[in-house]
Design a protein around this motif. Structure first.
Motif, PDB file in Angstrom:
ATOM      1  N   GLY A  54       1.357  -3.209  30.965  1.00  0.00           N
ATOM      2  CA  GLY A  54       2.567  -3.219  30.152  1.00  0.00           C
ATOM      3  C   GLY A  54       2.986  -4.640  29.805  1.00  0.00           C
ATOM      4  O   GLY A  54       3.308  -4.948  28.654  1.00  0.00           O
ATOM      5  N   ILE A  55       2.947  -5.520  30.807  1.00  0.00           N
ATOM      6  CA  ILE A  55       3.387  -6.903  30.609  1.00  0.00           C
ATOM      7  C   ILE A  55       2.481  -7.634  29.626  1.00  0.00           C
ATOM      8  O   ILE A  55       2.955  -8.297  28.698  1.00  0.00           O
ATOM      9  CB  ILE A  55       3.408  -7.647  31.966  1.00  0.00           C
ATOM     10  N   SER A  56       1.161  -7.505  29.812  1.00  0.00           N
ATOM     11  CA  SER A  56       0.266  -8.265  28.937  1.00  0.00           C
ATOM     12  C   SER A  56       0.386  -7.771  27.496  1.00  0.00           C
ATOM     13  O   SER A  56       0.357  -8.578  26.558  1.00  0.00           O
ATOM     14  CB  SER A  56      -1.181  -8.181  29.435  1.00  0.00           C
ATOM     15  N   THR A  57       0.570  -6.466  27.325  1.00  0.00           N
ATOM     16  CA  THR A  57       0.758  -5.942  25.973  1.00  0.00           C
ATOM     17  C   THR A  57       2.041  -6.484  25.359  1.00  0.00           C
ATOM     18  O   THR A  57       2.066  -6.903  24.197  1.00  0.00           O
ATOM     19  CB  THR A  57       0.822  -4.408  26.002  1.00  0.00           C
ATOM     20  N   LEU A  58       3.089  -6.498  26.160  1.00  0.00           N
ATOM     21  CA  LEU A  58       4.385  -6.996  25.677  1.00  0.00           C
ATOM     22  C   LEU A  58       4.287  -8.462  25.238  1.00  0.00           C
ATOM     23  O   LEU A  58       4.775  -8.838  24.173  1.00  0.00           O
ATOM     24  CB  LEU A  58       5.412  -6.867  26.809  1.00  0.00           C
ATOM     25  N   ILE A  59       3.603  -9.279  26.052  1.00  0.00           N
ATOM     26  CA  ILE A  59       3.488 -10.700  25.716  1.00  0.00           C
ATOM     27  C   ILE A  59       2.621 -10.896  24.480  1.00  0.00           C
ATOM     28  O   ILE A  59       2.962 -11.650  23.569  1.00  0.00           O
ATOM     29  CB  ILE A  59       2.907 -11.490  26.908  1.00  0.00           C
ATOM     30  N   PHE A  60       1.495 -10.188  24.449  1.00  0.00           N
ATOM     31  CA  PHE A  60       0.558 -10.352  23.329  1.00  0.00           C
ATOM     32  C   PHE A  60       1.215 -10.000  22.001  1.00  0.00           C
ATOM     33  O   PHE A  60       1.185 -10.780  21.052  1.00  0.00           O
ATOM     34  CB  PHE A  60      -0.673  -9.477  23.560  1.00  0.00           C
ATOM     35  N   TRP A  61       1.834  -8.840  21.933  1.00  0.00           N
ATOM     36  CA  TRP A  61       2.434  -8.426  20.661  1.00  0.00           C
ATOM     37  C   TRP A  61       3.719  -9.193  20.380  1.00  0.00           C
ATOM     38  O   TRP A  61       4.132  -9.310  19.223  1.00  0.00           O
ATOM     39  CB  TRP A  61       2.679  -6.914  20.648  1.00  0.00           C
TER      40      TRP A  61
ATOM     41  N   ARG B 158       3.939 -12.299  20.508  1.00  0.00           N
ATOM     42  CA  ARG B 158       3.520 -13.465  19.737  1.00  0.00           C
ATOM     43  C   ARG B 158       3.503 -13.207  18.235  1.00  0.00           C
ATOM     44  O   ARG B 158       3.662 -14.116  17.443  1.00  0.00           O
ATOM     45  CB  ARG B 158       2.109 -13.894  20.158  1.00  0.00           C
ATOM     46  N   VAL B 159       3.235 -11.941  17.876  1.00  0.00           N
ATOM     47  CA  VAL B 159       3.277 -11.642  16.437  1.00  0.00           C
ATOM     48  C   VAL B 159       4.570 -10.889  16.106  1.00  0.00           C
ATOM     49  O   VAL B 159       4.640 -10.155  15.131  1.00  0.00           O
ATOM     50  CB  VAL B 159       2.038 -10.835  15.987  1.00  0.00           C
ATOM     51  N   ASP B 160       5.580 -11.104  16.977  1.00  0.00           N
ATOM     52  CA  ASP B 160       6.920 -10.571  16.743  1.00  0.00           C
ATOM     53  C   ASP B 160       7.003  -9.055  16.656  1.00  0.00           C
ATOM     54  O   ASP B 160       7.809  -8.514  15.908  1.00  0.00           O
ATOM     55  CB  ASP B 160       7.537 -11.187  15.470  1.00  0.00           C
ATOM     56  N   VAL B 161       6.154  -8.371  17.421  1.00  0.00           N
ATOM     57  CA  VAL B 161       6.325  -6.929  17.542  1.00  0.00           C
ATOM     58  C   VAL B 161       7.020  -6.692  18.880  1.00  0.00           C
ATOM     59  O   VAL B 161       6.468  -7.008  19.924  1.00  0.00           O
ATOM     60  CB  VAL B 161       4.970  -6.193  17.519  1.00  0.00           C
ATOM     61  N   PRO B 162       8.257  -6.184  18.842  1.00  0.00           N
ATOM     62  CA  PRO B 162       8.973  -6.002  20.102  1.00  0.00           C
ATOM     63  C   PRO B 162       8.540  -4.715  20.805  1.00  0.00           C
ATOM     64  O   PRO B 162       7.832  -3.887  20.221  1.00  0.00           O
ATOM     65  CB  PRO B 162      10.428  -5.894  19.644  1.00  0.00           C
ATOM     66  N   GLY B 163       8.967  -4.567  22.060  1.00  0.00           N
ATOM     67  CA  GLY B 163       8.659  -3.360  22.813  1.00  0.00           C
ATOM     68  C   GLY B 163       9.168  -2.120  22.095  1.00  0.00           C
ATOM     69  O   GLY B 163      10.160  -2.169  21.391  1.00  0.00           O
ATOM     70  N   GLY B 164       8.478  -1.011  22.276  1.00  0.00           N
ATOM     71  CA  GLY B 164       8.872   0.227  21.616  1.00  0.00           C
ATOM     72  C   GLY B 164       7.767   1.253  21.765  1.00  0.00           C
ATOM     73  O   GLY B 164       6.855   1.069  22.578  1.00  0.00           O
ATOM     74  N   LEU B 165       7.862   2.314  20.956  1.00  0.00           N
ATOM     75  CA  LEU B 165       6.880   3.386  21.095  1.00  0.00           C
ATOM     76  C   LEU B 165       5.470   2.895  20.754  1.00  0.00           C
ATOM     77  O   LEU B 165       4.496   3.265  21.411  1.00  0.00           O
ATOM     78  CB  LEU B 165       7.256   4.568  20.189  1.00  0.00           C
ATOM     79  N   PHE B 166       5.365   2.019  19.740  1.00  0.00           N
ATOM     80  CA  PHE B 166       4.033   1.537  19.345  1.00  0.00           C
ATOM     81  C   PHE B 166       3.377   0.750  20.485  1.00  0.00           C
ATOM     82  O   PHE B 166       2.218   0.972  20.833  1.00  0.00           O
ATOM     83  CB  PHE B 166       4.141   0.669  18.087  1.00  0.00           C
ATOM     84  N   LEU B 167       4.119  -0.159  21.073  1.00  0.00           N
ATOM     85  CA  LEU B 167       3.552  -0.937  22.177  1.00  0.00           C
ATOM     86  C   LEU B 167       3.203  -0.035  23.354  1.00  0.00           C
ATOM     87  O   LEU B 167       2.226  -0.271  24.069  1.00  0.00           O
ATOM     88  CB  LEU B 167       4.526  -2.020  22.650  1.00  0.00           C
ATOM     89  N   THR B 168       3.999   1.007  23.561  1.00  0.00           N
ATOM     90  CA  THR B 168       3.697   1.934  24.643  1.00  0.00           C
ATOM     91  C   THR B 168       2.354   2.618  24.407  1.00  0.00           C
ATOM     92  O   THR B 168       1.546   2.757  25.327  1.00  0.00           O
ATOM     93  CB  THR B 168       4.820   2.981  24.758  1.00  0.00           C
ATOM     94  N   VAL B 169       2.121   2.999  23.149  1.00  0.00           N
ATOM     95  CA  VAL B 169       0.828   3.610  22.824  1.00  0.00           C
ATOM     96  C   VAL B 169      -0.306   2.625  23.102  1.00  0.00           C
ATOM     97  O   VAL B 169      -1.334   2.962  23.700  1.00  0.00           O
ATOM     98  CB  VAL B 169       0.790   4.066  21.351  1.00  0.00           C
ATOM     99  N   MET B 170      -0.100   1.358  22.698  1.00  0.00           N
ATOM    100  CA  MET B 170      -1.136   0.346  22.911  1.00  0.00           C
ATOM    101  C   MET B 170      -1.403   0.127  24.401  1.00  0.00           C
ATOM    102  O   MET B 170      -2.545   0.059  24.841  1.00  0.00           O
ATOM    103  CB  MET B 170      -0.696  -0.989  22.287  1.00  0.00           C
ATOM    104  N   ALA B 171      -0.321   0.019  25.174  1.00  0.00           N
ATOM    105  CA  ALA B 171      -0.484  -0.275  26.604  1.00  0.00           C
ATOM    106  C   ALA B 171      -1.103   0.905  27.345  1.00  0.00           C
ATOM    107  O   ALA B 171      -2.050   0.743  28.122  1.00  0.00           O
ATOM    108  CB  ALA B 171       0.869  -0.637  27.215  1.00  0.00           C
TER     109      ALA B 171
END
Lengths: 271, 345
Positions: free
Chosen positions: A122-129, A131-144
């Motif tokens: 979860g953390i690495s996904t949050l940090i990575f995205w 950087r391109v200004d994608v904040p936490g949310g449903l999309f990042l959850t799918v990625m993580a």
């Protein structure tokens, strides 16, 4: 001989008792949790008994945040299935069909999300995205979630592909089928049972997930993160009602699964 | 590559490679790399900076006043020079305020406070204990189901394992919260026995002890130990057990020499999963402590991200966790002499 037999009886008895104790240990807490869903006391408890009630079920039905959480969980789970299955399948094809020097390294990288703690994903996904200004949310959850659920599906697909009779694919190609046609008519049907299993497992893993999700979800919420936040504020028997629903669903689903397996086994024996 | 191309053609092979590359890079390697990079720098915010800028501005006001009062050209030039110097200083300080300097180094790791380091060690220690205890508890169960039960009984027992395994981790831990709560099941039992009393609040505050997290961790992750061991023991040929017995080996010897060597990969996987889940668990300590007893390492990490907004040290803590798990996996692989292919199956 007789002493040995007696000794064995004894150890079987001890083991049997042990197994019973273990299962009591597994189920008693669930029973306590379920029971409190029917207690008319506003703090979840089985010891302060104020009589049977179904009021908490009604309250759950009126709880908008939880209902929205269920919807969000379903969206995420669907997203995860759509992401994880193609990724897992591709990885499985490459790992089973390519025998190279880097095969083991690739394998280690692709299964690594299963071996490191969920919070780190979860953390690495949050940090990575971030950087391109994608904040936490449903999309990042799918990625993580997808990063490790894809690994589960890959392992399932690999097990299936290793049992595949390559002759059929070869034959289809020799008879002039295009590789795409062959894939659609031979490979996909062969994989179909695994695709379904992988989808079910991905769905369950996604719905259940908390440790990864809580870092990637941002201001959104899923059913499980909403339950998690209720432990801090507003703990009520509504959570126990969700527990009861989970227990009932799980018992039904697991029974169907085991019966199905049992039937398959008997059919195999009969053959 | 040739084989893939021949069977599936260019388009499909391209799709497979693209998707795998996306997964590997965008979802695994790059996020890890960015997390590590994040852990290697920090921003140096000077708390006094704002005050120093204010003071510089008031100094400049004084100097400007002096400039008006000065009567000789030399004096004017002198004051003007000091004003220019001050202006440059202010500009530099303001630049620092808007974009504080970024330093690279290992400080996020080495500056972990003594308290945090203690929590780090505590979490690892408890997780090791959970792993060992889970192994001791689960091995007999897995063996009984795999080898001593009739198929029907085994199916039933498996059902009994799958049900709690499939129920959400949060809800399972919650069950233990209810058991160990101040007026929970155990305290009520004790009250009924007359050992504690709710009126004068002499209940046992289980939730304030780290032990309650330990109990819940075992309950939450014990099943991750059973299934891998069960899967390997199940493939053991029953004849081997009988042969061992016929050759005069006792129960313990049979296990040490026949069953355990066969079940090694399963035991290794079970230990790795149980340890990794325990040490990285956020849910269990969050629910069991509810802020009443001290933090666990996972909670510290959460706070770094969402309370103190210090992502850099959060990333460092998080990567420390990865290193611990990696170390544990390597030790397990060495101890049980298994390869990566045996581990993730």
């Amino acid at each position: 001989m007789s002493t040995q037999r007696q000794g064995r009886d004894w150890s079987t008895l001890v083991l049997d008792i042990y197994v019973v104790v273990f299962f009591v240990y597994l189920f008693a807490p669930l029973l306590v949790m379920s029971l409190a869903a029917f207690n008319a006391y506003e703090y979840p408890s089985v010891t302060q008994w104020r009589g049977w009630t179904l009021q908490w079920f009604g309250e759950l039905a009126r709880d908008d945040r939880i209902l929205q959480g269920v919807v969000n969980s379903l969206i995420v789970a669907l997203g995860v299935i759509l992401v994880a299955l193609p990724l897992g399948l591709s990885g499985a094809f490459i790992l089973t069909r390519l025998r190279g020097r880097y095969n083991n390294l690739l394998y280690a990288i692709l299964v690594s999300p299963l071996l490191i703690p969920g919070i780190v994903l979860g953390i690495s996904t949050l940090i990575f995205w971030g950087r391109v200004d994608v904040p936490g949310g449903l999309f990042l959850t799918v990625m993580a979630q997808g990063s490790f659920i894809a690994a589960y599906s890959m392992l399932l697909f690999m097990a299936r592909l290793q049992r595949q009779d390559r002759g059929l694919e070869e034959a289809a190609l020799d008879l002039g089928a295009s590789s795409f046609f062959m894939f659609r008519r031979i490979t996909v049907p062969f994989l179909m049972p695994t695709i379904l299993t992988a989808a079910v497992i991905a769905f369950l893993q996604s719905i259940e997930n908390y440790n990864t999700t809580v870092f990637a979800i941002g201001g959104d919420w899923t059913l499980v993160t909403e339950i998690g936040s209720r432990f801090r504020f507003g703990l009520s028997p509504v959570i126990n009602v969700i527990g009861v629903i989970f227990v009932v669903f799980t018992v039904i689903a697991a029974s169907v699964y085991v019966l199905q397996k049992e039937r398959e086994r008997k059919r195999k024996l009969a053959r | 590559m040739h084989e893939l191309l021949r069977s599936y053609g260019r388009t499909l092979t391209g799709v497979f490679i693209t998707l795998t590359a996306f997964w590997m890079l965008i979802m695994i390697l790059l996020p890890q790399a960015f997390m590590i990079e994040h852990s290697l720098w920090w921003i140096d915010r000077d708390d006094q900076l704002g005050m120093r800028i204010d003071r510089a501005y008031s100094d400049m006001g004084l100097l400007e006043f002096d400039l008006g009062q000065a009567d000789t050209p030399e004096g004017k030039a002198d004051i003007q020079e000091r004003i220019d110097g001050l202006k440059a200083d202010i500009a530099a300080m303001e630049a620092e305020e808007t974009a504080p300097p970024k330093h690279y180094g290992f400080d996020n790791y080495t500056k972990m406070s003594a308290l945090h380091f203690e929590i780090f060690l505590k979490s690892i220690g408890y997780s090791l204990a959970v792993t060992i205890l889970a192994l001791i508890v689960c091995y007999p169960i897995a063996f009984t189901i795999a080898k001593l039960s009739t198929p029907n009984k085994a199916a039933l027992l498996m059902l009994g394992l799958i049900v709690p395994y499939a129920i959400n981790e949060l809800l399972r831990v919650y069950a233990w919260l209810m058991i160990l709560d101040y007026q929970g099941v155990i305290n009520s039992l004790l009250a009924w026995l007359g050992l504690v009393s709710f009126e004068d609040k002499s209940w046992v505050p289980f939730l304030e002890y780290s032990g309650s997290v330990f109990v819940a961790l075992i309950y939450a992750y014990v099943l991750f130990m059973i299934f891998p061991i069960y899967n390997t023991v199940e493939t053991l040929d029953r004849n081997q057990l009988e042969a061992s017995e016929d050759l005069g080996a006792g129960v313990i010897r049979t296990h040490l020499r026949v069953v355990i060597p066969h079940a090694k990969p399963g035991i290794a996987v079970g230990c790795i999963m149980t340890f990794m889940l325990s040490v990285g668990s956020y849910s269990v300590p969050q629910i069991m402590t509810r802020g009443k007893s001290g933090d666990w390492f996972s909670q510290l990490i959460y706070r770094q991200f969402f309370e103190s907004q210090n992502w850099n040290s959060g990333a460092a803590y998080s990567f420390s966790l990865v290193l611990v798990c990696l170390g544990f996996i390597l030790i397990m692989m060495k101890v049980f002499k298994v390869g990566i292919r045996d581990i993730a199956k």
